[in-house]
Design an enzyme around this catalytic site. Structure first.
Site, PDB file in Angstrom:
ATOM      1  N   LYS A 167     -66.739  10.979 -18.439  1.00 37.55           N
ATOM      2  CA  LYS A 167     -65.905   9.788 -18.571  1.00 37.55           C
ATOM      3  C   LYS A 167     -64.587   9.927 -17.807  1.00 37.55           C
ATOM      4  O   LYS A 167     -63.994   8.933 -17.389  1.00 37.55           O
ATOM      5  CB  LYS A 167     -65.599   9.505 -20.048  1.00 37.55           C
TER       6      LYS A 167
HETATM    7  C1  LIG Z   1     -70.907   8.540 -22.697  1.00 37.54           C
HETATM    8  C2  LIG Z   1     -71.811   9.707 -22.657  1.00 37.54           C
HETATM    9  C3  LIG Z   1     -73.174   9.559 -22.350  1.00 37.54           C
HETATM   10  C4  LIG Z   1     -73.819   8.212 -22.144  1.00 37.54           C
HETATM   11  O1  LIG Z   1     -73.364   7.566 -20.987  1.00 37.54           O
HETATM   12  P1  LIG Z   1     -73.565   5.999 -20.807  1.00 37.54           P
HETATM   13  O2  LIG Z   1     -72.810   5.617 -19.585  1.00 37.54           O
HETATM   14  O3  LIG Z   1     -72.975   5.379 -22.042  1.00 37.54           O
HETATM   15  O4  LIG Z   1     -75.018   5.741 -20.717  1.00 37.54           O
HETATM   16  C5  LIG Z   1     -73.937  10.698 -22.246  1.00 37.54           C
HETATM   17  N1  LIG Z   1     -73.422  11.932 -22.465  1.00 37.54           N
HETATM   18  C6  LIG Z   1     -72.121  12.102 -22.772  1.00 37.54           C
HETATM   19  C7  LIG Z   1     -71.609  13.477 -23.021  1.00 37.54           C
HETATM   20  C8  LIG Z   1     -71.263  11.005 -22.873  1.00 37.54           C
HETATM   21  O5  LIG Z   1     -69.975  11.177 -23.167  1.00 37.54           O
END
Ligand SMILES: *Cc1c(COP(=O)(O)O)cnc(C)c1O
Length: 458
Positions: free
Chosen positions: A109
């Site tokens: 993120k």
């Molecule tokens: C947010 C997240 C996901 C999922 O990603 P999306 O974009 O919501 O599909 C997978 N793994 C981790 C560690 C995350 O923080």
């Protein structure tokens, strides 16, 4: 480049307005009017750094920020990463791992939210404006978003997380940030409840405008855009002679994998995108049957994927139904009313890229253990879901598995899998015992909005 809504009822707008709008004002999601084709550039981008790729790609979609300022924003955003490649690939025996966890909060993120935080700051300064960010998190978005805007002028951030459903360290990464523009709210409910409150609040346009609400969830187009960069960067690190490669993506809200879909739509030589889920398999069931049907949520060891209603799915749906906004509206409203919708076989045939299957806790733990013992490589539980499903598909092309978080964020799962306390990271160790601040919120939209109104910048 202009942006339009998946529901077709927003006049085309520029990038900066799309960033500030977040969710489209007609209840849909914003998408670019087209995907520029860069197939003929791939070769000349081969030795580009992450930042250079970001600049090339962003320039195609951001036509209302001067180039030199865009470059400054990019450099500032990725200077906080602890690896010089930003998103390096580690090659294992059969698969490659794209490490997306080298940012300040140790999850992918950060790649988008470091940029988005700086972008908000830039736009607000230019417009002399104020912003109240409202977000929902299953764990990682919250801390990355908070990290992106902590201490910034003219921005307050309100992040709802499901109480007790994130890992304790994930909660600490958010609640230990004590800057006065940061407001954490722990909601008695699930991530879907938090996301539901957020979406309802954003769809009340009077409220949204009155309080200058902004979105950091992957409904915000800028996030998806930033995430497309690492597909190109991974391709450069793995592919030879223009070959096609595949990616496996542990999926929750469908943001990360949608960025891959864009990369392919722009001409990156991608064969398959593997959509891996945990027990929350609504998307796996959809891709295998055409039926999109909600279940109750399972709480698993990969909590960022404990999602039933994936917000970005609507962006993909728009392309699946041949860019027909009426059809998107019809499908989304039927799903909202009944929790179930069937997409015709003839339309499902439009998808030749995404393939999907679920993993589960047992397989995920086995996968973590196997890679630790065989390759001395520690996978976080989300990454392990993607790796497990990639192994099961066993594609003929090279497969890159997106590693979405550092394993130290999920020490309990690592201990369950390996029997040892292997997962630590200095950033997280430093947080232990830190002072925290968090508001306990009821799972009630009126109550949450009241808290927001009391603390909003006006
Ligand atoms: C947010 C997240 C996901 C999922 O990603 P999306 O974009 O919501 O599909 C997978 N793994 C981790 C560690 C995350 O923080």
């Amino acid at each position: 480049m202009k942006y339009i809504s998946t529901r077709g009822q927003v006049e085309p707008i520029d990038f900066k307005d799309a960033v500030m709008m977040g969710m489209a004002s007609d209840g849909g999601l914003l998408i670019p009017e087209n995907f520029p084709n860069i197939a003929d550039k791939i070769e000349s981008w081969k030795n580009h750094s992450f930042q250079e790729l970001a600049f090339e790609i962003f320039s195609l979609y951001i036509t209302d920020i001067p180039k030199d300022e865009l470059k400054t924003l990019i450099d500032k955003s990725y200077a906080t990463f602890d690896h010089e490649l930003v998103t390096p690939v580690t090659k294992l025996k059969d698969l490659s791992i794209l490490e997306l966890f080298h940012g300040p909060t140790l999850a992918f993120k950060d790649v988008a939210l470091q940029f988005l935080g700086n972008l908000f700051e830039y736009i607000l300064r230019e417009r002399n404006g104020q912003l109240n960010i409202l977000g929902a998190t299953s764990g990682d978005t919250g801390s990355a978003a908070i990290q992106g805007v902590r201490g910034k002028d003219n921005i307050n951030i309100f992040i709802m997380h499901p109480e007790g459903k994130t890992s304790p360290l994930q909660a600490l990464q958010m609640t230990s940030v004590l800057e006065k523009n940061v407001f954490n709210i722990s909601v008695e409910g699930s991530f879907d409840d938090c996301q539901g409150i957020m979406k309802e609040t954003f769809s009340d346009l009077d409220f949204k405008n009155k309080y200058n609400l902004g979105a950091v969830n992957s409904v915000n187009w800028a996030r998806i855009l930033a995430q497309t960069v690492y597909y190109f960067h991974a391709y450069n690190q793995v592919a030879e002679n223009g070959e096609k490669i595949s990616f496996s993506v542990p999926t929750g809200n469908f943001g990360d994998i949608f960025a891959g879909y864009i990369a392919k739509s722009m001409g990156l030589p991608v064969d398959k995108l593997i959509l891996a889920t945990n027990e929350n398999d609504i998307l796996a069931r959809f891709f295998n049957s055409g039926t999109y049907e909600m279940n109750s949520v399972n709480f698993t060891i990969s909590p960022a994927m404990d999602i039933q209603i994936a917000s970005n799915f609507e962006r993909f749906l728009y392309f699946l139904v041949e860019k027909n906004p009426e059809k998107v509206r019809e499908i989304m409203s039927r799903f909202k009313e009944t929790g179930k919708v069937v997409v015709e076989e003839s339309l499902m045939k439009n998808n030749t890229t995404l393939v999907s299957a679920p993993s589960n806790t047992e397989k995920t733990l086995k996968t973590i253990k196997k890679y630790w013992l065989d390759e001395n490589y520690l996978l976080d539980p989300h990454t392990a879901v993607g790796v497990n499903v990639a192994e099961e598909f066993n594609l003929a092309t090279k497969t890159v598995c997106l590693s979405t978080a550092h394993p130290a964020k999920f020490p309990d799962a690592i201990k369950d899998a390996t029997g040892e306390d292997l997962a630590t990271h200095p950033t997280l160790e430093a947080l232990k015992g830190a002072e925290t601040r968090c508001h306990k919120g009821e799972n009630n939209i009126a109550k949450i909005q009241e808290y927001l109104v009391e603390n909003a910048l006006r």
